[in-house]
Design a protein around this motif. Sequence first.
Motif, PDB file in Angstrom:
ATOM      1  N   GLU A  91      28.664   7.488  13.122  1.00 38.19           N
ATOM      2  CA  GLU A  91      29.823   8.258  12.652  1.00 38.19           C
ATOM      3  C   GLU A  91      30.354   7.713  11.329  1.00 38.19           C
ATOM      4  OE1 GLU A  91      33.110   9.094  15.277  1.00 38.19           O
ATOM      5  OE2 GLU A  91      31.855   8.703  17.026  1.00 38.19           O
ATOM      6  N   VAL A  92      30.847   8.620  10.496  1.00 45.06           N
ATOM      7  CA  VAL A  92      31.565   8.233   9.283  1.00 45.06           C
ATOM      8  C   VAL A  92      32.922   7.708   9.717  1.00 45.06           C
ATOM      9  CG1 VAL A  92      32.617   9.095   7.156  1.00 45.06           C
ATOM     10  CG2 VAL A  92      30.363   9.925   7.874  1.00 45.06           C
ATOM     11  N   LYS A  93      33.403   6.674   9.059  1.00 44.94           N
ATOM     12  CA  LYS A  93      34.665   6.049   9.458  1.00 44.94           C
ATOM     13  C   LYS A  93      35.299   5.329   8.272  1.00 44.94           C
ATOM     14  CE  LYS A  93      32.085   3.869  12.271  1.00 44.94           C
ATOM     15  NZ  LYS A  93      30.829   4.431  11.792  1.00 44.94           N
ATOM     16  N   LEU A  94      36.535   4.903   8.473  1.00 45.76           N
ATOM     17  CA  LEU A  94      37.228   4.039   7.516  1.00 45.76           C
ATOM     18  C   LEU A  94      37.477   2.691   8.156  1.00 45.76           C
ATOM     19  CD1 LEU A  94      40.098   6.294   6.066  1.00 45.76           C
ATOM     20  CD2 LEU A  94      37.820   5.916   5.124  1.00 45.76           C
ATOM     21  N   VAL A  95      37.429   1.645   7.342  1.00 48.29           N
ATOM     22  CA  VAL A  95      37.931   0.334   7.730  1.00 48.29           C
ATOM     23  C   VAL A  95      39.084   0.066   6.776  1.00 48.29           C
ATOM     24  CG1 VAL A  95      37.462  -2.145   7.863  1.00 48.29           C
ATOM     25  CG2 VAL A  95      35.714  -0.501   8.613  1.00 48.29           C
ATOM     26  N   ASN A  96      40.266  -0.153   7.344  1.00 45.83           N
ATOM     27  CA  ASN A  96      41.486  -0.288   6.557  1.00 45.83           C
ATOM     28  C   ASN A  96      42.122  -1.653   6.804  1.00 45.83           C
ATOM     29  OD1 ASN A  96      44.780   0.309   6.868  1.00 45.83           O
ATOM     30  ND2 ASN A  96      43.861   1.032   4.978  1.00 45.83           N
ATOM     31  N   TYR A  97      42.247  -2.454   5.729  1.00 48.15           N
ATOM     32  CA  TYR A  97      42.951  -3.736   5.793  1.00 48.15           C
ATOM     33  C   TYR A  97      44.425  -3.473   5.516  1.00 48.15           C
ATOM     34  CZ  TYR A  97      38.675  -6.551   5.791  1.00 48.15           C
ATOM     35  OH  TYR A  97      37.488  -7.137   6.131  1.00 48.15           O
ATOM     36  N   TRP A  98      45.302  -4.011   6.358  1.00 50.77           N
ATOM     37  CA  TRP A  98      46.732  -3.757   6.243  1.00 50.77           C
ATOM     38  C   TRP A  98      47.526  -4.950   6.779  1.00 50.77           C
ATOM     39  CZ3 TRP A  98      49.935  -3.469  10.610  1.00 50.77           C
ATOM     40  CH2 TRP A  98      49.262  -3.516  11.831  1.00 50.77           C
ATOM     41  N   ALA A  99      48.809  -4.948   6.485  1.00 52.08           N
ATOM     42  CA  ALA A  99      49.726  -5.979   6.999  1.00 52.08           C
ATOM     43  C   ALA A  99      51.139  -5.411   7.029  1.00 52.08           C
ATOM     44  CB  ALA A  99      49.694  -7.227   6.120  1.00 52.08           C
ATOM     45  N   SER A 100      51.932  -5.907   7.951  1.00 54.86           N
ATOM     46  CA  SER A 100      53.313  -5.421   8.082  1.00 54.86           C
ATOM     47  C   SER A 100      54.165  -5.794   6.877  1.00 54.86           C
ATOM     48  CB  SER A 100      53.945  -5.977   9.361  1.00 54.86           C
ATOM     49  OG  SER A 100      54.063  -7.387   9.272  1.00 54.86           O
ATOM     50  N   TRP A 101      53.843  -6.890   6.209  1.00 52.66           N
ATOM     51  CA  TRP A 101      54.625  -7.358   5.070  1.00 52.66           C
ATOM     52  C   TRP A 101      54.249  -6.649   3.764  1.00 52.66           C
ATOM     53  CZ3 TRP A 101      50.837  -9.069   1.944  1.00 52.66           C
ATOM     54  CH2 TRP A 101      49.693  -9.633   2.523  1.00 52.66           C
ATOM     55  N   CYS A 102      53.318  -5.709   3.842  1.00 53.92           N
ATOM     56  CA  CYS A 102      52.781  -5.035   2.661  1.00 53.92           C
ATOM     57  C   CYS A 102      53.482  -3.694   2.441  1.00 53.92           C
ATOM     58  CB  CYS A 102      51.271  -4.845   2.878  1.00 53.92           C
ATOM     59  SG  CYS A 102      50.465  -3.671   1.794  1.00 53.92           S
ATOM     60  N   GLY A 103      54.288  -3.602   1.392  1.00 52.00           N
ATOM     61  CA  GLY A 103      54.988  -2.361   1.077  1.00 52.00           C
ATOM     62  C   GLY A 103      54.050  -1.185   0.834  1.00 52.00           C
ATOM     63  N   PRO A 104      52.982  -1.347   0.034  1.00 56.81           N
ATOM     64  CA  PRO A 104      52.051  -0.243  -0.169  1.00 56.81           C
ATOM     65  C   PRO A 104      51.356   0.201   1.128  1.00 56.81           C
ATOM     66  CG  PRO A 104      51.828  -1.827  -1.946  1.00 56.81           C
ATOM     67  CD  PRO A 104      52.731  -2.448  -0.909  1.00 56.81           C
ATOM     68  N   CYS A 105      51.216  -0.696   2.102  1.00 59.15           N
ATOM     69  CA  CYS A 105      50.636  -0.309   3.395  1.00 59.15           C
ATOM     70  C   CYS A 105      51.552   0.696   4.095  1.00 59.15           C
ATOM     71  CB  CYS A 105      50.423  -1.533   4.284  1.00 59.15           C
ATOM     72  SG  CYS A 105      49.221  -2.712   3.646  1.00 59.15           S
ATOM     73  N   ARG A 106      52.834   0.476   3.970  1.00 55.72           N
ATOM     74  CA  ARG A 106      53.815   1.397   4.549  1.00 55.72           C
ATOM     75  C   ARG A 106      53.719   2.755   3.839  1.00 55.72           C
ATOM     76  NH1 ARG A 106      58.428   0.944   7.614  1.00 55.72           N
ATOM     77  NH2 ARG A 106      58.054  -1.271   7.879  1.00 55.72           N
ATOM     78  N   ALA A 107      53.554   2.729   2.522  1.00 57.55           N
ATOM     79  CA  ALA A 107      53.476   3.962   1.741  1.00 57.55           C
ATOM     80  C   ALA A 107      52.227   4.786   2.083  1.00 57.55           C
ATOM     81  CB  ALA A 107      53.494   3.642   0.250  1.00 57.55           C
ATOM     82  N   GLU A 108      51.106   4.122   2.374  1.00 64.20           N
ATOM     83  CA  GLU A 108      49.877   4.853   2.654  1.00 64.20           C
ATOM     84  C   GLU A 108      49.766   5.314   4.104  1.00 64.20           C
ATOM     85  OE1 GLU A 108      46.131   2.798   2.133  1.00 64.20           O
ATOM     86  OE2 GLU A 108      46.515   1.499   3.839  1.00 64.20           O
ATOM     87  N   HIS A 109      50.626   4.809   4.965  1.00 61.51           N
ATOM     88  CA  HIS A 109      50.508   5.066   6.400  1.00 61.51           C
ATOM     89  C   HIS A 109      50.481   6.562   6.762  1.00 61.51           C
ATOM     90  CE1 HIS A 109      50.148   2.817  10.113  1.00 61.51           C
ATOM     91  NE2 HIS A 109      50.834   3.785  10.697  1.00 61.51           N
ATOM     92  N   PRO A 110      51.308   7.419   6.153  1.00 61.39           N
ATOM     93  CA  PRO A 110      51.220   8.852   6.476  1.00 61.39           C
ATOM     94  C   PRO A 110      49.840   9.456   6.184  1.00 61.39           C
ATOM     95  CG  PRO A 110      53.295   8.389   5.371  1.00 61.39           C
ATOM     96  CD  PRO A 110      52.462   7.136   5.281  1.00 61.39           C
ATOM     97  N   SER A 111      49.175   8.988   5.131  1.00 60.75           N
ATOM     98  CA  SER A 111      47.830   9.485   4.821  1.00 60.75           C
ATOM     99  C   SER A 111      46.836   9.064   5.896  1.00 60.75           C
ATOM    100  CB  SER A 111      47.364   8.975   3.452  1.00 60.75           C
ATOM    101  OG  SER A 111      48.166   9.507   2.423  1.00 60.75           O
TER     102      SER A 111
END
Length: 180
Positions: free
Chosen positions: A66-86
């Motif tokens: 299957e095609v998939k994404l691997v996404n690196y993230w952290a709670s302290w990361c502001g841009p991670c919060r911004a991308e979350h809806p996508s």
Amino acid sequence: MAKISPVMAIPLVVFASFVGLALVGMGRDDPESLPSAREGAGAPPVVLTDFPGKASFDDATLRDGEVKLVNYWASWCGPCRAEHPSLEALAAEGLPIYGVNYKDQLRNAESFLAELGDPYAAIGQDASGRMALDWGLYGVPETYVIDGAGKIVLRFAGPITARVLESTIRPALEKAATAE
């Protein structure tokens, strides 16, 4: 005619070097992209600790057809919060997204997901950052499009905005789907 001493020439040489580097950088096709030696190669090993209460994933998961994404993230990361809806939108479409919680406190990561939602099919923790080094991570957020054979089709550094989703991620997902 006045001569310039070698000591006085150093700032001029340094300045000229910076100007040269800036001109080279401006000539790149996409100034927002960062080069990746991993694109086109198999995904590096998955070495994660469990994220309590969540499914985990491993190397075999990345090579499951299957095609998939691997996404690196952290709670302290502001841009991670911004991308979350996508990420939530992609998950709602049925795209499997595998999360790597990077150098984070478990309690904070759990609160982040409780507040914003959990788009991940599975999650693991990379508390030491070792897996991130193997993957060539520049920082969070960072997302990899993986084809069904486990090959990295795209590495995207930065938040996935609506524009990035349409101009970069979706074309890479299509490419990954046809690679199978």
